[in-house]
Scaffold this active site. Sequence first.
Site, PDB file in Angstrom:
ATOM      1  N   ASP A 151     -30.634  72.934 -42.012  1.00 40.87           N
ATOM      2  CA  ASP A 151     -32.012  72.456 -42.123  1.00 40.87           C
ATOM      3  C   ASP A 151     -32.081  70.979 -41.742  1.00 40.87           C
ATOM      4  OD1 ASP A 151     -34.776  72.134 -43.311  1.00 40.87           O
ATOM      5  OD2 ASP A 151     -34.318  74.155 -43.996  1.00 40.87           O
ATOM      6  N   SER A 176     -40.280  79.692 -45.326  1.00 38.90           N
ATOM      7  CA  SER A 176     -39.168  78.778 -45.593  1.00 38.90           C
ATOM      8  C   SER A 176     -38.809  78.758 -47.070  1.00 38.90           C
ATOM      9  CB  SER A 176     -39.522  77.347 -45.178  1.00 38.90           C
ATOM     10  OG  SER A 176     -39.175  77.078 -43.864  1.00 38.90           O
ATOM     11  N   ASN A 196     -44.356  81.751 -39.991  1.00 35.04           N
ATOM     12  CA  ASN A 196     -45.653  81.534 -40.637  1.00 35.04           C
ATOM     13  C   ASN A 196     -46.848  81.660 -39.701  1.00 35.04           C
ATOM     14  OD1 ASN A 196     -44.279  80.824 -43.005  1.00 35.04           O
ATOM     15  ND2 ASN A 196     -44.068  78.717 -42.307  1.00 35.04           N
ATOM     16  N   HIS A 220     -37.599  68.832 -46.026  1.00 36.46           N
ATOM     17  CA  HIS A 220     -37.659  70.289 -46.083  1.00 36.46           C
ATOM     18  C   HIS A 220     -36.346  70.895 -46.557  1.00 36.46           C
ATOM     19  CE1 HIS A 220     -37.606  74.324 -44.087  1.00 36.46           C
ATOM     20  NE2 HIS A 220     -38.903  74.323 -44.361  1.00 36.46           N
TER      21      HIS A 220
END
Length: 866
Positions: free
Chosen positions: A346, A581, A499, A398
């Site tokens: 990430d 996520s 998404n 994130h």
Amino acid sequence: MNKLKFTEKLTKITLTLFFAGIIAACGGGGGGGDDGGDSGDSGDDGGSDTGTSSVSGQLVVPSYVVTDSDVNDIETTSVANHPANNAQSVPNPVNIGGYVNVAGSGDSGNSFSAGDRDDYFLVDMTAGQTLLLNIGDIGTAGVDLDLYLYDSNGALIDRSIGTSQFESLVVPSDGQYYVNVYAFNGASNYLLSLGLTPSSALPPGALRMSDQFIPGEVVVKFDTDSFQAKSQDPTLNQFNFQQTPGNDAGVQLLTLNEQYAKVAARSDTSVPLSDDEQRKLDTLMAIKSLSSRSDVVYAQPNYIFQPSAVPNDQYYNYQWHYPQINLPQAWDITTGDNSVIVSVIDTGVLLNHPDLSGQLVAGYDFISSTDISGDGDGIDNNPDDVGDAVQGGSSSFHGSHVAGTVAATSNNSNGVAGVAWGVRVMPIRVLGKGGGTSYDITQGILFSAGLTNDSGTLPAQRADIINMSLGGGSPDQATFDAITAARNAGVIIIAAAGNENTSQLSYPASYNGVVSVSAVDLNRERAPYSNFGTEIDVAAPGGDTQADLNGDGRPDGVLSTAADDSSGAVEFQYVFYNGTSMAAPHVAGVAALMQSVHSGLTPAEFDSMLSAGDLTNDIGNSGRDDLYGHGLIDAYKAVQAAQQRGGGNTPTDPTLSVSPQNLNFSNTLQTSTLYIEEVGGAVGTVQVTENIAWLSITPNVVNASGMGSYTVAVDRTGLTPAAYSGTFQVSAGTSSASVEVIMQVTDTSIAGDAGRHYVLLVNNATGEAVQQDSVNTNTGSGNYSFSSVPSGDYLVVAGSDMDMDNLICDAGESCGAYSTLSQPVVITVGSGSVSGLDFSTSYEYQTPSSLSTEGAQELMVYPRLD
């Protein structure tokens, strides 16, 4: 200080971070310009013509909104609501926006010189209702408001006198009460909610006299290890604190001397306190004083605790997404083994975040481009997240949010809980400014699996599970080959489905050998943003920050670890995000729990168990479907199945799972869904026991034992305006659970009042206000208009300015925008007039500091045109 933050974001980058939300629509387009002035003024910034168009509409205020009658705004006429015999009568339930200040504090205005330390409100309330005070300017030095509750005779019932952003109280019995907001120090706007928050959802931080703690004892941590120097401090001596014998370092248990001078009652309605009440008050006031010292890390009562079956983390009550997948039952079997490693590929991880720092093994930074990395160099062994600045200078952090969901430090009375807090996270940094590249991700996968990679190094122990909450629309051979190699090495690979609310394939989630995770909301329905389709394998909680279905006053996102770097410094926080996520690390954490009880678990075995339904609850069409794959991940079923395959025994008895555990029927909400399930085997036939006259519970989809979904409905017919609450019981065999219900009935005949509003016409290209109208909303509505508006694109924003700082919509003030605050609409003005731009304005749950929102409200703070 660690802060809880409510954030709604959608970040689209080259390889998308799969979390979803909203962006305030404040940019783009052309529009009129102006150098200021009230309604009727105009200007020109080079639009196609100056025009003579008008723009008009109406502000509408809900009936449950009330404004403090003596705010600081000089354009209002103050009507004192203090002392108590001048209390302002308010309905129940109600949101009250107000302002208090110590004389000489705050901005110049109605109350600056004389001060307005007390606001009193007279209200009828019922047992179990709550009072929640949200202090708007808590981040300003010295600001401290307190909350008091008195009965109709002026006897003190309870006080909440902490130093955090929130103060809260619970009403002990039916009756008429005086509610007092008191400025202990400084000046601030506030939002006072009466009867709108379930008691189980009250935020932490309050210091209440009614709390269970030992009077005269204080737990203190100083910023130095030794107490010796502190013991001679005259500030401590004046409180007559005594050091506990034998403890000269770390956290101190200090005792308040019996001769300590009693705190004088400050309220004009006070009745003498009992000795025990006085002792508790003395203790809390001493804590308040200690908390103001720069050398005190924290000071708190010596609370009395009872045994608990769930983590005691400070914000665990907001992690609705864990009971949804039966994690508490799984934790009775295991909380994870520290030999199990989950690689989070990430943005890296905040290595020093207090809820992550002890949970990590060595990772790597594989961002090869200095244009993306943000740390000035190429690949290295430092995976610390330096930020990606994806939201106007504020970074997402994130990877830290994902890592916290997997394995945040838990059961330590602080922060949040992780799914598998006993396992370890390997932070791999591949995403930076603008995203990341498939090549860097490939190297991160190889390193995680203990395979040859560009770093020239290998981890001391390969990861057991890889989580990738990232993706894009294009498959590539290099990434697929790396995934295949990692899977062949024994690594379970999990990825977010995306998404875009589409069935189009997203990668790496759609590769063979990768577990693709879609997202559900609090009602176990596909989240509105979640991708779907033939490659979905499993669903998990992703949340929806546009909703608050459980009525806890927070968006229904997934809460986890993050930070805020918008000021230039990194401030550790806890943030609500939503997206696939957030769903993927729930599955990765469950896989880590499975690995903890079955060390031989292979990717193929995981896939087989998933396909067989051993790891999930089937929530869509029977069998696998394109919305939820094989169903919603069930941590207890998964751990139990893995334990059995690993030759172990399940140490827990079958039990009952009921979610959600509180229901809030706010305003016009009529129905909600309740899920009753058995975990770990048959527990018996469902029995629902309730004697709440306005509530009905009917089966929706249930089996022969009554397990399944139920529709919970309320009937407000004939009920007087108030907030109603109750509790019903669900049982099966020897297992039982209780569900708290709260319902609001508003009096539509009462006009809401959100205070005087300043309505701004905002140039959408520049974000600057070009015209202003002043509107009073004390009759429940108010008309606004702008004339001589040049052609162009505009926003219409309205808000109060109770503190007289010449800013509308800042913390604690009412606010609205056309068409809604969360989704403002750009208005195009041409040659004709635009009318009918009606919209709602009210005091909402605003959290600018220790509980802040990076959503539309925070971004829509505008200066008045004066």
